[in-house]
Design an enzyme around this catalytic site. Structure first.
Site, short mmCIF file in Angstrom:
data_model
loop_
_atom_site.label_atom_id
_atom_site.label_comp_id
_atom_site.label_asym_id
_atom_site.label_seq_id
_atom_site.Cartn_x
_atom_site.Cartn_y
_atom_site.Cartn_z
N THR A 1 0.85 -1.18 0.00
CA THR A 1 0.00 0.00 0.00
C THR A 1 0.88 1.23 0.00
O THR A 1 1.87 1.30 0.75
CB THR A 1 -0.93 0.03 1.21
N PHE B 1 1.24 4.92 0.99
CA PHE B 1 0.71 5.93 1.88
C PHE B 1 1.33 7.28 1.53
O PHE B 1 2.50 7.36 1.11
CB PHE B 1 1.04 5.59 3.34
#
Length: 382
Positions: free
Chosen positions: A283, A285
């Site tokens: 992911t 961020f």
């Protein structure tokens, strides 16, 4: 006639074309000077359309379409040249002023700060913030919008938000917040995400009937859920929030999909590890700020903009990046609500606004496309 003779003719024609190109660009410079003196915009779509129509008609069959494409590229180069001349004379749009102001005060992410995260302790945003800041003063909010609002209204200096997952794709809600709240990306982190199935101590997997997690967590574990058709999936505001709620519920027939860090935090046990669909699950961020900050080592730029549902509009835009030798790393689109087949596009590309050609490209787009949002020029770390 042999091939060498044909090539000599082409070389002669190329020399003539280059000379004509240079002469044309000289006149383009004079046009730019006239526009400066008379306050005219660089991009004049009616004039451009007239030129393209005339060129295509003049070339005729079978070369008309090719001539139009050639001149489309030529006019894009001409507009970029005009923007450079305007910038050299101290003229420019709002975006150029914002970029130059930010560049005059190089941004550096502090080691400390009030950092807003979505969720509760143990969330992946929490882990990302801990890696991005050495000593953050963390503030947790139930929703992405709350964390973004905290930055906008000054309750927090930064927010750490997920923007993209390698399996589930972009987080559209975060992109919307960046645009609506005028936030700027100042750094990004690619975080490995390993999901675990968490249960109450002593609970058995065969007794589980309900699974709780964030929507993205459920998507990233869709294969695991298909292998267990008896599980009923429920969306929680956050993976760690799901773990916390499970601990507070005392429901031995429920489980949460969250990080391993949540188990000791909330007194849960890890029933299964690495249940995400892909072993390479990451992911991205982002750290967002109220003000535009451009770190010295910024190497990635993010944009959002809208394009009309017209043949060639996306192709023309992509060619602008190619002309500047810029590598696109992301291109996504989605329909724009309330419009007649217009699309919202997200672009990521490698580059820095410290390069003149990059600033010129961005400033030219400001006057030619609608809904342009410069989302930031930042450094990606891992």
């Amino acid at each position: 006639m042999d091939l060498d003779s044909l090539r000599r003719q082409l070389n002669q024609l190329d020399e003539q074309l280059v000379a004509l190109y240079c002469r044309r660009m000289e006149i383009v410079g004079q046009v730019a000077q006239y526009k400066i003196e008379n306050g005219l915009p660089v991009f004049q779509p009616e004039r451009e359309q007239q030129v393209l129509d005339r060129v295509e008609k003049t070339a005729g069959e079978p070369y008309g379409e090719g001539a139009r494409m050639l001149y489309t590229t030529l006019m894009d180069i001409s507009k970029s040249h005009q923007h450079r001349l305007l910038a050299a004379r101290g003229c420019g749009g709002q975006l150029r002023e914002q970029l130059e102001k930010a560049l005059s005060h190089p941004g550096k992410l502090p080691e400390e700060g009030r950092v807003a995260c979505q969720g509760v302790p143990g969330a992946y945003s929490h882990e990302a913030a801990s890696r991005l800041f050495k000593n953050p003063k963390l503030q947790f909010y139930p929703e992405f919008s709350g964390a973004a609002a905290a930055v906008e209204n000054g309750e927090a200096d930064y927010a750490v938000l997920p923007i993209e997952n390698s399996s589930a794709g972009s987080v559209g809600a975060v992109y919307d917040l960046l645009c609506s709240r005028h936030l700027s990306i100042v750094r990004a982190l690619v975080l490995p995400v390993r999901h675990c199935l968490l249960t109450l101590p002593g609970a058995r997997s065969c007794e589980i009937t309900d699974i709780y997690s964030h929507e993205q967590g459920l998507k990233q574990c869709s294969g695991y859920l298909r292998m267990h058709p008896g599980y009923q999936a429920h969306i929680a505001s956050n993976t760690a929030a799901a773990a916390k709620a499970l601990a507070e519920s005392g429901n031995r027939r429920a489980a949460a999909i969250a990080s391993a860090a949540c188990a000791p935090l909330y007194g849960l046990q890890i029933a299964e590890e690495d249940i995400q669909d892909s072993a390479h699950n990451f992911t991205r961020f982002i750290v967002v700020s109220r003000s535009l900050q451009i770190p010295e080592r910024a190497n990635r730029i993010s944009l959002s903009l809208t394009l009309p549902h017209v043949t060639g509009s996306l192709c023309r835009l992509i060619s602008r990046f190619a002309l500047c030798s810029l590598n696109l790393t992301k291109l996504e689109s989605r329909p724009l609500p309330g419009t007649d087949f217009e699309f919202l596009f997200y672009f990521d590309f490698e580059g820095s606004v410290r390069e003149e050609k990059v600033r010129d490209l961005l400033c030219s787009l400001e006057g030619e496309v609608s809904g342009l949002h410069f989302l930031g020029n930042y450094e990606v770390v891992s």
